[in-house]
Enzyme design. Structure first.
Site, PDB file in Angstrom:
ATOM      1  N   ASP A 201       0.826  -1.202   0.000  1.00 49.04           N
ATOM      2  CA  ASP A 201       0.000   0.000   0.000  1.00 49.04           C
ATOM      3  C   ASP A 201       0.865   1.259   0.000  1.00 49.04           C
ATOM      4  O   ASP A 201       1.870   1.328   0.708  1.00 49.04           O
ATOM      5  CB  ASP A 201      -0.861  -0.041   1.280  1.00 49.04           C
ATOM      6  CG  ASP A 201      -1.932   1.027   1.298  1.00 49.04           C
ATOM      7  OD1 ASP A 201      -2.734   1.077   0.357  1.00 49.04           O
ATOM      8  OD2 ASP A 201      -1.962   1.821   2.268  1.00 49.04           O
ATOM      9  N   GLU A 243       1.601  -0.429  -5.024  1.00 49.65           N
ATOM     10  CA  GLU A 243       0.621   0.597  -5.380  1.00 49.65           C
ATOM     11  C   GLU A 243       1.365   1.924  -5.399  1.00 49.65           C
ATOM     12  O   GLU A 243       1.740   2.448  -4.357  1.00 49.65           O
ATOM     13  CB  GLU A 243      -0.506   0.659  -4.340  1.00 49.65           C
ATOM     14  CG  GLU A 243      -1.601   1.622  -4.769  1.00 49.65           C
ATOM     15  CD  GLU A 243      -2.132   2.526  -3.660  1.00 49.65           C
ATOM     16  OE1 GLU A 243      -3.109   3.236  -3.916  1.00 49.65           O
ATOM     17  OE2 GLU A 243      -1.575   2.551  -2.551  1.00 49.65           O
TER      18      GLU A 243
HETATM   19  C1  NOJ Z   1      -4.403   3.111  -0.771  1.00 46.85           C
HETATM   20  C2  NOJ Z   1      -5.591   2.210  -0.662  1.00 46.85           C
HETATM   21  O1  NOJ Z   1      -5.877   1.681  -1.936  1.00 46.85           O
HETATM   22  C3  NOJ Z   1      -6.733   3.041  -0.127  1.00 46.85           C
HETATM   23  O2  NOJ Z   1      -7.939   2.326  -0.171  1.00 46.85           O
HETATM   24  C4  NOJ Z   1      -6.393   3.497   1.276  1.00 46.85           C
HETATM   25  O3  NOJ Z   1      -7.380   4.387   1.753  1.00 46.85           O
HETATM   26  C5  NOJ Z   1      -5.051   4.220   1.302  1.00 46.85           C
HETATM   27  N1  NOJ Z   1      -4.027   3.550   0.539  1.00 46.85           N
HETATM   28  C6  NOJ Z   1      -4.560   4.357   2.726  1.00 46.85           C
HETATM   29  O4  NOJ Z   1      -4.125   3.106   3.207  1.00 46.85           O
END
Ligand code: NOJ
Ligand code: CA
Length: 563
Positions: A201, A243
């Site tokens: 993440d 991500e």
């Molecule tokens: C990216 C995630 O995809 C999202 O859903 C989340 O709110 C944020 N990171 C914070 O963890």
């Protein structure tokens, strides 16, 4: 052996447990429910499941606010249920990826609680503090309109703490070697329990660990290398999928020049320009981003997707392109979010048009990399705009026309099931579509089956062929196999010729993988093709021995609506 790189020819399916299937009637999806549907996923053609966070959590950000990295939220089951699940996946050859939230914890995590209680305890330096409110506290908000600051005062700590995301998600201080050691331990723990990899993440914010102005990002990049090295030492085929919504030119730093950091990354630039191409018919920006995403170290791989669990983020498109995407796919204010995105599901964005859905999926499945599908998109589920923020596209899976879509018998599902309109569960559900050979679900199954046979997409080299501006024609080559994928983004029939880069001695026909028709080469070695409005065709170069016969729709399949 390059074939050992399993992630290069995977089909990843992302789901959150709470909205998949409830086994015990409390209204919340759980591991026992998911276990019951692994065969469905295998039948669909999925080879890896990406689980969104399932740890104990106050769940104020869908579990991305973790309060115990080593546990399973009791609402979803036990650690025992988790292992039953990974074991069942292994039996079927399905890999499991899970979210790894390294950037922040929940304010309820014991580390943060300890840090608040005692300024001198070791956990204080697990987070990022300031005595005075930093001047840039109003900048770099991730959730504008909902979030007000990135630094929040805490009276117990008598200090401000930094949080890139919501105020209940304090950022971890990744520069602290003790935090890094904890992270490695977490990775090791889950690998031991049957995980094949992690969706990491918010990776760019790990690099920006000390706030918005990073002086030296190298130590943080070095941590990515260390993380990868550690994981692969414990389990050789473990992968990390980052991500990172960043420009393509920055990506190599995440993969590592020699491919020694994270193996996979979502291709956000391609995602955004793909939606622009669907909105405008213009493929030029998509081609440009594809060209910018090539020449990776051999181990590295893109992951491609259409929609995910967040808003469709189009912030990085130039103004005119962003306007076009907003006005085509999310014209109403209630469809938009955080000044940069669209909080809708794919099918309603595309007006429920079967032809557009097929075109979008065909494009995504033939992008250079690994496809990631979002649960429910395989049946064309819709959104519920009455739900707040990103919840709109996180409604329960629609299994059947039974009460609550067969998701739960409980009167109060975790989020309401869509029960009216063209995307209501009586019209859009798995049971109905499995019984109908012409359904979107059946189409996706066929496409995934074929996609997995076309190993040249995930492993090979691509060339974008010179054609008309509304056409995208991509050639892939790998281990002597060559294929061609053509898409017509316009609503007119288009005739065009392509000249493949073919090293073989004789001129070979193109065999269409949907229709099984053979298209001979002209004297100059080019092939004349015709695509219907919004049409797509996949081809293999060569004779019958190279061909995969698959029952796709015929060239003149009329435009149909999903339902
Ligand atoms: C990216 C995630 O995809 C999202 O859903 C989340 O709110 C944020 N990171 C914070 O963890
Ligand atoms: Ca349950």
């Amino acid at each position: 052996m390059s074939a050992d790189r399993w992630y290069k020819n995977a089909v990843i399916y992302s789901l959150s447990l709470d909205s998949f299937l409830d086994s015990n009637g409390d209204g919340i999806g759980d591991f026992a429910g998911l276990l019951d549907r692994i065969d469905y996923l295998q039948g669909l053609g999925v080879t890896a499941i990406w689980l969104m966070p399932f740890h104990p959590s106050p769940r104020r950000d869908h579990g991305y606010d973790v309060s115990d990295y080593y546990g399973v939220d009791p609402r979803y089951g036990t650690l025992g249920d988790f292992v039953e699940f990974t074991q069942a996946c292994r039996q079927r050859g399905i890999r499991v990826l899970m979210d790894l939230v390294l950037n922040h914890t929940s304010t309820e995590h014991p580390w943060f609680q300890a840090a608040l209680a005692d300024r001198n305890c070791k956990y204080r330096d697990f987070f990022i503090w300031a005595d005075k409110r930093p001047e840039d506290a109003d900048e770099g908000l991730i959730f504008p309109g909902v979030q007000e600051t990135t630094w929040t005062w805490n009276r117990h700590a008598q200090a401000y703490y930094f949080h890139r995301f919501y105020d209940f998600q304090p950022d971890l201080n990744l520069a602290n070697p003790q935090v890094q050691a904890e992270m490695l331990k977490i990775v090791g723990f889950w690998l031991e329990l049957g995980i094949s990899g992690f969706r990491v993440d918010a990776v760019p914010f790990l690099i920006a660990a000390d706030g918005i102005n990073v002086k030296d990002p190298e130590p943080a990049f070095e941590f990515l290398r260390h993380l990868r090295e550690f994981a692969q030492w414990r389990k050789g085929d473990a992968v990390f999928l980052a991500e990172a919504n960043i420009p393509p030119e920055d990506c190599v730093r995440y993969f590592g020049e020699t491919g020694d950091r994270l193996q996979m990354m979502f291709n956000f630039p391609v995602n955004q320009t793909l939606f622009y191409a669907l909105a405008s018919g213009d493929t030029a920006p998509l081609r440009e981003k594809l060209q910018a995403s090539r020449d990776l170290p051999p181990i590295a791989q893109w992951a491609h997707f259409l929609r995910n669990h967040d808003e469709l983020d189009i912030a990085r498109l130039p103004d005119e392109q962003r306007k076009a995407v907003f006005s085509t796919f999310g014209p109403d204010e209630e469809m938009q979010l955080y000044d940069r995105g669209i909080r809708r599901r794919l099918a309603p964005m595309l007006g429920g048009s079967r032809a557009k859905l097929e075109l979008a999926y065909s494009l995504m499945l033939t992008m250079p990399g690994t496809p990631v599908i979002r649960y429910g998109d395989e049946i064309g589920m819709g959104e519920d705009l009455s739900l707040p923020e990103r919840e709109a596209a996180r409604t329960p899976m629609q299994w059947s026309a039974e009460v609550n879509a067969g998701f739960t018998p409980c009167d109060e599902p975790v989020r309401p099931v869509i029960d009216h309109g063209p995307y209501g569960y009586r019209k859009v559900n798995v049971a109905m579509q499995r019984a109908d050979d012409g359904s979107f679900l059946r189409w996706i199954e066929r496409m995934l089956r074929m996609r997995k046979e076309l190993t040249e997409i995930g492993h090979g080299e691509f060339t974008i062929l010179d054609t008309k501006s509304h056409i995208l024609a991509m050639q892939y080559t790998y281990e002597g196999r060559t294929s061609l994928f053509t898409h017509n983004l316009s609503d007119r029939k288009v005739e065009f010729a392509v000249k493949l880069d073919d090293k073989s001695e004789s001129v070979r026909p193109l065999v269409c993988l949907q229709t099984n028709r053979s298209i001979p080469a002209s004297d100059d070695g080019s092939h004349d093709l015709v695509l219907e409005p919004l049409g797509y065709r996949w081809f293999r170069l060569g004779g019958l021995e190279d061909m995969i016969v698959n029952g796709g729709p015929a060239a003149d399949t009329p435009v149909r609506v999903v339902q």
